[in-house]
Write a protein that holds these residues in place. Structure first.
Motif, PDB file in Angstrom:
ATOM      1  N   VAL A  26       0.852  -1.198   0.000  1.00 46.70           N
ATOM      2  CA  VAL A  26       0.000   0.000   0.000  1.00 46.70           C
ATOM      3  C   VAL A  26       0.882   1.240   0.000  1.00 46.70           C
ATOM      4  O   VAL A  26       1.740   1.397   0.873  1.00 46.70           O
ATOM      5  CB  VAL A  26      -0.928   0.019   1.229  1.00 46.70           C
ATOM      6  N   TRP A 141     -14.287  -9.168  -2.142  1.00 44.43           N
ATOM      7  CA  TRP A 141     -13.423  -8.066  -1.716  1.00 44.43           C
ATOM      8  C   TRP A 141     -14.191  -6.776  -1.475  1.00 44.43           C
ATOM      9  O   TRP A 141     -13.579  -5.760  -1.121  1.00 44.43           O
ATOM     10  CB  TRP A 141     -12.348  -7.822  -2.772  1.00 44.43           C
ATOM     11  N   LYS A 142     -15.485  -6.783  -1.669  1.00 44.09           N
ATOM     12  CA  LYS A 142     -16.258  -5.547  -1.513  1.00 44.09           C
ATOM     13  C   LYS A 142     -16.116  -4.902  -0.134  1.00 44.09           C
ATOM     14  O   LYS A 142     -16.043  -3.669  -0.033  1.00 44.09           O
ATOM     15  CB  LYS A 142     -17.737  -5.824  -1.820  1.00 44.09           C
ATOM     16  N   PRO A 143     -16.043  -5.678   0.958  1.00 47.91           N
ATOM     17  CA  PRO A 143     -15.858  -5.020   2.258  1.00 47.91           C
ATOM     18  C   PRO A 143     -14.546  -4.246   2.385  1.00 47.91           C
ATOM     19  O   PRO A 143     -14.419  -3.401   3.265  1.00 47.91           O
ATOM     20  CB  PRO A 143     -15.888  -6.203   3.246  1.00 47.91           C
ATOM     21  N   LEU A 144     -13.585  -4.542   1.511  1.00 48.89           N
ATOM     22  CA  LEU A 144     -12.289  -3.855   1.563  1.00 48.89           C
ATOM     23  C   LEU A 144     -12.167  -2.792   0.475  1.00 48.89           C
ATOM     24  O   LEU A 144     -11.060  -2.332   0.180  1.00 48.89           O
ATOM     25  CB  LEU A 144     -11.157  -4.870   1.412  1.00 48.89           C
ATOM     26  N   ALA A 145     -13.287  -2.394  -0.089  1.00 49.79           N
ATOM     27  CA  ALA A 145     -13.257  -1.392  -1.161  1.00 49.79           C
ATOM     28  C   ALA A 145     -12.664  -0.072  -0.676  1.00 49.79           C
ATOM     29  O   ALA A 145     -12.078   0.686  -1.474  1.00 49.79           O
ATOM     30  CB  ALA A 145     -14.660  -1.165  -1.705  1.00 49.79           C
ATOM     31  N   TRP A 146     -12.770   0.201   0.622  1.00 49.97           N
ATOM     32  CA  TRP A 146     -12.255   1.459   1.167  1.00 49.97           C
ATOM     33  C   TRP A 146     -10.734   1.571   1.035  1.00 49.97           C
ATOM     34  O   TRP A 146     -10.170   2.684   1.077  1.00 49.97           O
ATOM     35  CB  TRP A 146     -12.643   1.596   2.645  1.00 49.97           C
ATOM     36  N   THR A 147     -10.047   0.453   0.869  1.00 50.18           N
ATOM     37  CA  THR A 147      -8.594   0.481   0.702  1.00 50.18           C
ATOM     38  C   THR A 147      -8.188   1.026  -0.657  1.00 50.18           C
ATOM     39  O   THR A 147      -7.020   1.368  -0.858  1.00 50.18           O
ATOM     40  CB  THR A 147      -7.998  -0.920   0.858  1.00 50.18           C
ATOM     41  N   ARG A 148      -9.123   1.037  -1.611  1.00 49.72           N
ATOM     42  CA  ARG A 148      -8.882   1.531  -2.978  1.00 49.72           C
ATOM     43  C   ARG A 148      -7.843   0.698  -3.716  1.00 49.72           C
ATOM     44  O   ARG A 148      -7.234   1.162  -4.683  1.00 49.72           O
ATOM     45  CB  ARG A 148      -8.471   3.008  -2.950  1.00 49.72           C
ATOM     46  N   LEU A 149      -7.644  -0.529  -3.268  1.00 51.05           N
ATOM     47  CA  LEU A 149      -6.781  -1.440  -4.008  1.00 51.05           C
ATOM     48  C   LEU A 149      -7.514  -1.919  -5.259  1.00 51.05           C
ATOM     49  O   LEU A 149      -8.714  -2.207  -5.206  1.00 51.05           O
ATOM     50  CB  LEU A 149      -6.388  -2.644  -3.134  1.00 51.05           C
ATOM     51  N   PHE A 151      -8.607  -4.464  -6.885  1.00 48.47           N
ATOM     52  CA  PHE A 151      -8.838  -5.912  -6.826  1.00 48.47           C
ATOM     53  C   PHE A 151      -9.238  -6.488  -8.184  1.00 48.47           C
ATOM     54  O   PHE A 151      -8.888  -7.618  -8.522  1.00 48.47           O
ATOM     55  CB  PHE A 151      -9.926  -6.223  -5.789  1.00 48.47           C
TER      56      PHE A 151
END
Length: 440
Positions: A26, A141-149, A151
């Motif tokens: 990151v 991976w939707k719950p981790l969308a806030w990371t803006r990675l 995917f």
């Protein structure tokens, strides 16, 4: 003073770890690590024998390039964008990394190497899972969308295959993974060729695993070719003459054999000449030339060049919508900073290559990373990716850090670029140690 040194070492270890892990995962972590190391370097300079004038004089090629790129377009009425300024200031990370790593004891350097090596191998393992489709669905991976990675980037299928995907490792981006992976492999191999014993074995294992991962999983053609060329050169420079040539032939032979046996990879290389296979690279190059011709002396300003802004109506849609650069780092640099700017940039790269101490493990590793960047820049804009820009500075800084000595921390800023092993001694020719080692 001992307590202060201990605290400073711990500070640098933490932020160097953030810097290294960030470029492999990151970018925000890498930025925090670079800033933390910069603050620590100011403390070192304040309590050491380094003066601002001395540091500017020793790093004159870097100062000249940054001064032109930041100030001249601004004076010409085309100020750099925030992104452009950030990518240029990443080059300040070279002396910063040299100071930070030069302040660490040998034990802490080994600890840092274990952390970064483990994260890199983990990224290679993740890339393998992504490549073979042993990977959660995109919806997972939707719950981790806030990371803006990104995917979604690792679900791009390899043409002509079933169940094979272009992997991106922990970066979730196949080009970022191939570029960062190539940089890591080049550095690890250069270090491994100069080390002895268990440390050498570990470094070479990291290099081999990384080479296989970068060569097979992301299907990145330019990075694969550049990496093979760099590894061949490092073998010739780092091994005794009697084994260097056979090893070089073996490296090239294995690369050609892999290309012959891997049909999808071979087909990707065969389509490189077509517009579709090359991503309309000729049109993107033309946009860079158009931008350069518009302002040949001062450039359009760092961060201000985007291919789509200079594409003509008759160009392919990909070029007219492309938000990136010209797919040639040197042409993009010329478009943004003008002809004097790109000449200063080339001069800086040549100066760095000449000053790197090739007799030391980190010196040969950093030279491999520098050559990898130059070769990759002929077909890509690696500095467009934040992680690569920050990692490039870290790798080059490591090449100038020198051995961990008690006086190293207060001396790196003023003497690191000389290539001398003893930071307090008179500058020596950076190749002398390399030649004597080969002779022995």
């Amino acid at each position: 003073m001992k307590v202060r040194t201990e605290v400073l070492e711990r500070w640098f270890l933490v932020f160097l770890a953030l810097w290294g892990v960030g470029v492999l995962f990151v970018e925000a972590l890498a930025a925090a690590g670079l800033v933390g190391c910069a603050l620590g370097s100011l403390v070192v300079a304040r309590h050491g024998d380094t003066t601002v004038r001395g540091a500017l004089r020793v790093w004159a090629p870097l100062v000249a390039f940054l001064g032109w790129a930041l100030l001249v377009p601004l004076l010409a009425g085309r100020p750099p964008s925030g992104t452009g300024v950030a990518r240029l200031l990443d080059f300040v990370g070279i002396p910063v990394a040299a100071v930070a790593l030069g302040s660490l004891s040998d034990a802490r350097r080994v600890r840092l190497a274990w952390v970064l090596g483990t994260v890199f191998l983990l990224s290679c393992a993740v890339a393998g899972l992504q490549h073979y489709g042993v990977w959660p669905s995109l919806e997972a991976w939707k719950p981790l969308a806030w990371t803006r990675l990104p995917f979604a980037r690792v679900y791009e299928a390899v043409p002509g295959t079933e169940g094979r995907f272009m992997a991106g490792g922990l970066l979730f981006h196949r080009l970022k993974f191939s570029h960062m992976g190539g940089l890591a492999v080049a550095f690890a191999l250069g270090v491994g060729l100069r080390l002895r014993g268990r440390r050498r074995a570990v470094a070479l294992v990291v290099a081999v695993v990384g080479l296989v991962s970068v060569g097979l999983f992301p299907y990145a053609r330019a990075a694969s070719v550049a990496l093979v060329a760099v590894l061949g050169l490092q073998v010739l420079l780092g091994l005794p003459r009697r084994v260097a040539v056979p090893t070089f032939v073996a490296v090239v032979g294995l690369a050609l054999l892999t290309l012959t046996l891997n049909r999808p990879l071979r087909e990707r290389f065969l389509t490189s000449a077509s517009d579709k296979g090359s991503g309309n690279r000729s049109a993107l190059l033309e946009t860079g030339l158009l931008a350069f011709r518009e302002h040949p002396l001062t450039g359009v300003g760092p961060g201000r060049f985007q291919a789509r802004l200079y594409a003509t109506p008759d160009m392919p849609q990909q070029a007219r919508e492309h938000p990136g650069k010209s797919h040639n780092q040197f042409l993009s640099m010329a478009a943004e900073t003008g002809l004097p700017g790109v000449l200063l940039f080339l001069g800086l790269l040549a100066w760095l290559a000449w000053r790197l101490p090739l007799s030391r493990p980190e010196g040969l590793g950093a030279l491999g990373g520098l050559i990898f960047f130059c070769l990759l820049s002929l077909l890509h804009d690696p500095l467009f990716h934040v992680q690569f820009s920050q990692a490039f500075a870290l790798v080059l800084g490591a090449g100038f850090a020198g051995p961990p000595t008690p006086r190293r921390a207060s001396a790196v800023l003023s003497v690191a670029p000389t290539g001398s092993v003893d930071p307090m001694a008179e500058p020596s020719h950076p190749r002398e140690g390399c030649q004597s080692e080969k002779a022995s």
